[in-house]
Design a protein around this motif. Sequence first.
Motif, PDB file in Angstrom:
ATOM      1  N   ARG A  57      -9.414 166.286 -47.167  1.00  0.00           N
ATOM      2  CA  ARG A  57     -10.268 166.503 -48.327  1.00  0.00           C
ATOM      3  C   ARG A  57     -11.533 165.646 -48.255  1.00  0.00           C
ATOM      4  O   ARG A  57     -12.631 166.109 -48.549  1.00  0.00           O
ATOM      5  CB  ARG A  57      -9.527 166.204 -49.632  1.00  0.00           C
ATOM      6  CG  ARG A  57     -10.388 166.666 -50.794  1.00  0.00           C
ATOM      7  CD  ARG A  57      -9.889 166.364 -52.161  1.00  0.00           C
ATOM      8  NE  ARG A  57     -10.909 166.814 -53.110  1.00  0.00           N
ATOM      9  CZ  ARG A  57     -11.016 166.407 -54.344  1.00  0.00           C
ATOM     10  NH1 ARG A  57     -10.148 165.546 -54.826  1.00  0.00           N
ATOM     11  NH2 ARG A  57     -11.972 166.849 -55.118  1.00  0.00           N
ATOM     12  N   GLY A  98      -6.239 171.250 -53.492  1.00  0.00           N
ATOM     13  CA  GLY A  98      -6.378 172.401 -52.607  1.00  0.00           C
ATOM     14  C   GLY A  98      -5.304 172.497 -51.546  1.00  0.00           C
ATOM     15  O   GLY A  98      -5.310 173.425 -50.741  1.00  0.00           O
ATOM     16  N   HIS A  99      -4.341 171.546 -51.551  1.00  0.00           N
ATOM     17  CA  HIS A  99      -3.341 171.535 -50.478  1.00  0.00           C
ATOM     18  C   HIS A  99      -2.347 172.687 -50.591  1.00  0.00           C
ATOM     19  O   HIS A  99      -1.836 173.167 -49.580  1.00  0.00           O
ATOM     20  CB  HIS A  99      -2.585 170.207 -50.478  1.00  0.00           C
ATOM     21  CG  HIS A  99      -1.668 170.046 -49.302  1.00  0.00           C
ATOM     22  ND1 HIS A  99      -2.107 170.121 -48.005  1.00  0.00           N
ATOM     23  CD2 HIS A  99      -0.319 169.815 -49.234  1.00  0.00           C
ATOM     24  CE1 HIS A  99      -1.080 169.950 -47.184  1.00  0.00           C
ATOM     25  NE2 HIS A  99       0.005 169.763 -47.903  1.00  0.00           N
ATOM     26  N   VAL A 101      -3.036 175.696 -51.426  1.00  0.00           N
ATOM     27  CA  VAL A 101      -3.679 176.820 -50.737  1.00  0.00           C
ATOM     28  C   VAL A 101      -3.658 176.570 -49.231  1.00  0.00           C
ATOM     29  O   VAL A 101      -3.495 177.506 -48.440  1.00  0.00           O
ATOM     30  CB  VAL A 101      -5.130 177.003 -51.229  1.00  0.00           C
ATOM     31  CG1 VAL A 101      -5.818 178.132 -50.470  1.00  0.00           C
ATOM     32  CG2 VAL A 101      -5.141 177.294 -52.716  1.00  0.00           C
ATOM     33  N   THR A 102      -3.807 175.316 -48.843  1.00  0.00           N
ATOM     34  CA  THR A 102      -3.758 174.975 -47.419  1.00  0.00           C
ATOM     35  C   THR A 102      -2.421 175.385 -46.810  1.00  0.00           C
ATOM     36  O   THR A 102      -2.373 175.974 -45.725  1.00  0.00           O
ATOM     37  CB  THR A 102      -3.952 173.462 -47.221  1.00  0.00           C
ATOM     38  OG1 THR A 102      -5.247 173.091 -47.693  1.00  0.00           O
ATOM     39  CG2 THR A 102      -3.832 173.090 -45.751  1.00  0.00           C
ATOM     40  N   ARG A 105      -2.080 178.999 -46.357  1.00  0.00           N
ATOM     41  CA  ARG A 105      -2.881 179.466 -45.230  1.00  0.00           C
ATOM     42  C   ARG A 105      -2.315 178.987 -43.894  1.00  0.00           C
ATOM     43  O   ARG A 105      -2.263 179.747 -42.919  1.00  0.00           O
ATOM     44  CB  ARG A 105      -4.321 178.955 -45.361  1.00  0.00           C
ATOM     45  CG  ARG A 105      -5.234 179.358 -44.205  1.00  0.00           C
ATOM     46  CD  ARG A 105      -6.555 178.628 -44.268  1.00  0.00           C
ATOM     47  NE  ARG A 105      -6.413 177.222 -43.956  1.00  0.00           N
ATOM     48  CZ  ARG A 105      -6.504 176.701 -42.725  1.00  0.00           C
ATOM     49  NH1 ARG A 105      -6.726 177.497 -41.705  1.00  0.00           N
ATOM     50  NH2 ARG A 105      -6.372 175.415 -42.537  1.00  0.00           N
ATOM     51  N   ASP A 155      -8.888 179.885 -46.187  1.00  0.00           N
ATOM     52  CA  ASP A 155      -9.583 178.650 -45.837  1.00  0.00           C
ATOM     53  C   ASP A 155     -10.835 178.478 -46.690  1.00  0.00           C
ATOM     54  O   ASP A 155     -11.167 177.369 -47.113  1.00  0.00           O
ATOM     55  CB  ASP A 155      -9.963 178.671 -44.355  1.00  0.00           C
ATOM     56  CG  ASP A 155     -10.465 177.322 -43.870  1.00  0.00           C
ATOM     57  OD1 ASP A 155      -9.914 176.298 -44.308  1.00  0.00           O
ATOM     58  OD2 ASP A 155     -11.409 177.297 -43.060  1.00  0.00           O
ATOM     59  N   ARG A 158      -9.752 177.262 -50.031  1.00  0.00           N
ATOM     60  CA  ARG A 158      -9.357 175.857 -49.952  1.00  0.00           C
ATOM     61  C   ARG A 158     -10.569 174.937 -49.979  1.00  0.00           C
ATOM     62  O   ARG A 158     -10.575 173.908 -50.675  1.00  0.00           O
ATOM     63  CB  ARG A 158      -8.554 175.611 -48.668  1.00  0.00           C
ATOM     64  CG  ARG A 158      -8.119 174.170 -48.471  1.00  0.00           C
ATOM     65  CD  ARG A 158      -7.343 174.017 -47.184  1.00  0.00           C
ATOM     66  NE  ARG A 158      -8.175 174.190 -46.020  1.00  0.00           N
ATOM     67  CZ  ARG A 158      -8.807 173.191 -45.393  1.00  0.00           C
ATOM     68  NH1 ARG A 158      -8.701 171.964 -45.851  1.00  0.00           N
ATOM     69  NH2 ARG A 158      -9.532 173.422 -44.328  1.00  0.00           N
TER      70      ARG A 158
END
Length: 335
Positions: A57, A98-99, A101-102, A105, A155, A158
């Motif tokens: 991040r 945002g992890h 979503v990481t 993905r 991505d 994210r």
Amino acid sequence: MANHQAGIPDDCQSKAAPIDTGIEPIQKQTVDYVVRSGLAGGLAGCAAKTLIAPLDRVKILFQTKNPEFVKYAGSFFGLNRALSHIFSSEGALGLFRGHSVTLLRVFPYAAIKFVAYEQVRAVCIPSKDYETHFRRFLSGSISGVASVFCTYPLDVVRVQLAYRSHDKSRHRLLKAIKGIGYQASEKFRISNYYSGFIPTVIGMVPYAGVSFLAHDTCHDILRSKLLRRFAVDSEKKPRMDGKAPLQNWAELVAGGTSGMLAQTASYPLEIVRRRMQVAGINNARKSIAQTAATVFKESGVRGFFIGLSIGYIKVIPMFACSFFVYEKAKYLLRI
């Protein structure tokens, strides 16, 4: 990494002396092998990304010149201050913004990447006679492009979540997804989810190619006569290719080295990609050349390597963890 003798035609295998590994070999072209290698790759990717999520991040905030964090960029102590800033203003969970979503993905991304590499490698290197650095590089590059094509929109989401440091609403994920579709336009555009995709693909060629090439080459070096007595764990059962697995430290060294070399080769294009991904926030979408020119005008050549020290701090343990978990998972899954 990939088994160096996998994919050898049946007629070649029949001529070779059989290796008694005590395990029934699994053909790479079977659904069973694809599922197992995909599971191993997905778990490896999630473990690696979770390990370095806070650093990831901060790197994005530095690369995209977030107004709150630009003052911290350019030094190791700046990294510590940026992490402290996020922790004090957003709490521990802020380090993992945002992890989720990481992970959504990275599991399919890593699964596709490792499966594709195993399959492409079997075609490009059907036997030991075809084992060259170029073919290893090509196999890695193709697998990287395939995986990023399938998961790129996640991505972009994210990056947007990581950039929006002040948005703490419960619906920030949905807002980010919707915002990307409509950014810089009144009409919804699927192409917005592929902003910066071309430089990503261009950057993925050296990134994935160098990483797999370096990892396989490190394995060769560690298995050489000079180092095998220290690096090879001869007490464990052989792998599916008949080779004894490496010691834990050797696996970590091979993975970390591959990550460092891959990051160095592709970092300038990663800077351009990140800047393009967030350009829509300020309604300032630019081409690859324009974005690169802006970076050079602002900071010169050094601008293409801003955050690289953080990149090393992040990517070395990430690749070490990823390849380590992948190799261990493959061993446990008997592939």
